[in-house]
Design a protein around this motif. Structure first.
Motif, mmCIF file in Angstrom:
data_model
loop_
_atom_site.group_PDB
_atom_site.id
_atom_site.type_symbol
_atom_site.label_atom_id
_atom_site.label_comp_id
_atom_site.label_asym_id
_atom_site.label_seq_id
_atom_site.Cartn_x
_atom_site.Cartn_y
_atom_site.Cartn_z
ATOM 1 N N GLY A 181 -89.186 26.655 -27.606
ATOM 2 C CA GLY A 181 -89.832 26.084 -28.348
ATOM 3 C C GLY A 181 -90.508 25.053 -27.580
ATOM 4 N N ASN A 182 -91.011 23.950 -28.299
ATOM 5 C CA ASN A 182 -91.785 22.764 -27.480
ATOM 6 C C ASN A 182 -91.147 22.294 -26.250
ATOM 7 N N VAL A 183 -89.973 21.798 -26.352
ATOM 8 C CA VAL A 183 -89.372 21.132 -25.356
ATOM 9 C C VAL A 183 -88.812 22.160 -24.279
ATOM 10 N N GLY A 184 -88.523 23.419 -24.506
ATOM 11 C CA GLY A 184 -88.335 24.260 -23.537
ATOM 12 C C GLY A 184 -89.664 24.659 -22.889
ATOM 13 N N ASP A 185 -90.432 25.005 -23.495
ATOM 14 C CA ASP A 185 -91.849 25.311 -22.876
ATOM 15 C C ASP A 185 -92.633 24.239 -21.845
ATOM 16 N N ALA A 186 -92.418 23.015 -22.425
ATOM 17 C CA ALA A 186 -92.744 21.754 -21.772
ATOM 18 C C ALA A 186 -91.913 21.840 -20.220
ATOM 19 N N LEU A 187 -90.607 21.565 -20.431
ATOM 20 C CA LEU A 187 -89.820 21.674 -19.081
ATOM 21 C C LEU A 187 -90.079 22.772 -18.372
ATOM 22 N N ALA A 188 -90.147 23.898 -18.756
ATOM 23 C CA ALA A 188 -90.220 25.011 -17.917
ATOM 24 C C ALA A 188 -91.744 24.988 -16.999
ATOM 25 N N LYS A 189 -92.635 24.579 -17.783
ATOM 26 C CA LYS A 189 -94.047 24.021 -16.954
ATOM 27 C C LYS A 189 -93.994 23.139 -15.844
#
Length: 203
Positions: free
Chosen positions: A9-17
């Motif tokens: 989701g939004n948090v996972g995507d942001a942290l991964a990047k």
């Protein structure tokens, strides 16, 4: 570091990047790794997508960015976490992973990982960009495992947060979730908007 981010989701995507931009090898562990939206992130350098178990097996650090209430059913899907650090980035402010108070407590009880609470106190927009007018905002963590805390702090710095402040031990995990609720209250309930953040200042 080799990092598995569980949740796309939004948090996972942001942290991964952010972690990938910081030079880490990141794998997103997703229930449906062939989902086109999730798969599209593989175009970004240093990020791959796989199933949950495979992502965890290839990692040193596991970051949980799912809804908190799925922690009990998610735990056995993670496999053997011996020797790994688990960072709980969830908040159980709406729905708890019964019978546990938070996802942190569930993972601590149901896995062998060294657990720490971090990356839960602000919106995903601030994870995507922790800079405000040339000033970096702060991150916060809680937990009693020194190794896990050292890893969480390093990743927060690598993600370009100014500092990762220590809220205390395991007994401060729920306080850290209440701190997250304070951001949610200001940003959403009080209408301040999601582009606000916390910064510790010293005189």
């Amino acid at each position: 570091m080799k990092i598995a981010v569980i949740g796309s989701g939004n948090v996972g995507d942001a942290l991964a990047k952010r972690f990938a931009n910081g030079g880490h090898q990141v794998t997103i562990g997703a229930r449906n790794p062939e989902n086109p939206k999730t798969k599209s992130i593989e175009a970004i350098h240093n990020i791959t997508v796989s199933g949950i178990a495979a992502a965890v097996a290839a990692s040193e650090v596991v970051v949980i960015a799912t809804p908190a209430h799925v922690a009990v059913e998610l735990s056995p899907q993670l496999g053997d976490l011996s020797g790994k650090v688990l960072i709980d980035a969830t908040n159980a402010v709406q729905k708890k992973p019964e019978p546990y108070a938070t996802a942190f407590h569930a993972f601590q009880a149901l896995t062998t990982a060294a657990c720490v609470k971090c990356f839960n106190t602000t919106g995903f927009e601030n994870m995507q960009n922790p800079w405000y007018n040339n000033v970096k905002i702060d991150m916060f963590m809680a937990g009693s495992n020194a190794q896990a805390k050292a890893v969480a702090r390093q990743l927060a710095l690598d993600a370009e947060f100014a500092e990762c402040y220590d809220f205390g031990g395991d007994d401060k995990v729920q306080l850290l979730e209440q701190f997250a609720l304070s951001w949610i209250n200001l940003a959403i309930m009080q209408g301040q908007g999601r582009n606000i953040a916390f910064k510790v200042l010293r005189r």
